[in-house]
Design an enzyme around this catalytic site. Structure first.
Site: not given
Length: 381
Positions: A140-142
């Site tokens: 998941v990209k943050i």
């Protein structure tokens, strides 16, 4: 004849990833060919990539029509479309994940950039994506923002794989690595498996040259001949220098005393991922941001045209830690010219988050248009 894209990993332990996703390549064997022929070991996606994929052709029309028949509102269509693409890609890359012992084979999906400045909301959405897609090779990209740092730590501590995106600044990169290590330390303290979580830090490259070149050109316009010659020597050099300094920080941090016991317990270093590696200035080599940043325990995510270029005429040799003193000199000369790399990277980070937020607006508008067209065709049938 060997494939130079595949050789990045085979010869230098750098993982080539594909910075692209589209439904047709997931179904017609396109991604499988990238994996089998080029040794592609991961996929990154973002709202801009999804928007282009959905707007180009009819790849998604069948699923959109099905969702509309099921009563899904047009404004809610993006998530199921993205989930299917990410799930398909993750399943295609699962053998890479398994063969690498969980070290590679990842696919990334991004939390909404609208939540980039809201820690709790970012954590909740990251965990929701993790549960919804349900694949161990999801990342998941943050975004790398002040509010994103505690979200990164919390998600790593919870065992969610994280791709920290939109990193430009060396100082912020230090803090990203620290957030990752804190998350791993929390897992170790809780007696949890520290090998079961992976992360990459997406350090953006070409945009740094795009911004600094403009500032350098402005300085050249008013400089004397000797000063102009020195300034020209900086054109197209700052982005690679910035990345080389980042790699030194990576090796110092994950080769240091703090991480040593975690590594011994099976924890993985948070690999630097070179992002935005397509060459934007036609005066520069189309493989510049690949050729100059090759080294172990790194990832380079490339758009298809850059993969094609490197496959055609790329040269594989370890370059990431070559010319470190030259990289220091480039940054010193940039500062001496009155150009602040910190100001540049701060602006790029702010613009990056804003651009991704606009992409989410754009993708919803694209899907709404598609849905309207499909409804009209259905009514006319």
């Amino acid at each position: 004849m060997g494939n130079t894209v595949r050789e990045l990993y085979d010869a230098q332990q750098q993982s080539p990833w594909l910075d692209y996703i589209r439904r047709d390549m997931l179904l017609d064997g396109g991604l499988r060919r990238y994996i089998d022929d080029d040794g592609i070991r991961g996929v990154t996606a973002n709202p801009t990539i999804f928007e282009k994929a959905i707007s180009a052709g009819s790849d998604y029309d069948e699923q959109i029509a099905e969702l509309l028949r099921d009563g899904v509102a047009s404004s809610e269509l993006f998530e199921p479309l993205a989930v299917r693409d990410i799930t398909l890609a993750a399943d295609l890359l699962r053998p890479v994940y398994e063969a690498s012992g969980g070290g590679d084979g990842f696919v990334s999906i991004e939390v909404s950039p609208e939540k980039a400045f809201q820690t709790r909301e970012t954590i909740d959405e990251a965990k929701r994506w993790w549960a919804l897609i349900g694949r161990p090779n999801l990342m998941v990209k943050i975004p790398a923002t002040e509010e994103g740092l505690p979200a990164i730590e919390e998600c790593i501590a919870a065992g969610v794989n994280i791709n920290v995106t939109l990193i430009f600044s060396l100082e912020f990169y230090k803090r990203v690595m620290d957030a990752y290590i804190r998350g791993i330390e929390r897992r170790a303290a809780a007696g949890q498996d520290v090998s079961a979580c992976s992360s990459v830090a997406s350090f953006f490259v070409s945009r740094v040259d795009t911004s600094t070149d403009k500032l350098i050109e402005a300085k050249i316009a008013t400089a004397n001949d000797a000063e102009a010659a020195k300034l020209r020597g900086l054109l197209g050099k700052v982005a690679v220098a910035n990345a080389k300094l980042a790699y030194r920080l990576f090796t110092d941090t994950f080769g240091g005393a703090r991480f040593a016991p975690l590594r011994a317990a099976g924890a993985r270093p948070q690999r630097p991922l070179w992002a935005s590696t397509g060459t934007k200035n036609s005066a520069y080599s189309d493989t510049l941001y690949i050729s100059e940043l090759i080294g172990p325990e790194t990832v380079n995510t490339m758009p298809p045209q850059t993969i094609d270029a490197f496959r055609d005429h790329g040269v594989v040799r370890r370059t990431i830690d070559a010319g470190y003193d030259d990289a220091v000199a480039v940054m010193r000369d940039l500062s001496a010219a009155g150009i602040s790399i910190d100001a540049v990277t701060d602006q790029l980070q702010a613009e990056g988050v804003e651009a991704f937020a606009k992409s989410f607006v754009g993708i919803n508008a694209t899907i709404e248009k598609k849905a309207s067209e499909i409804k009209q065709r259905a009514s006319a049938a």
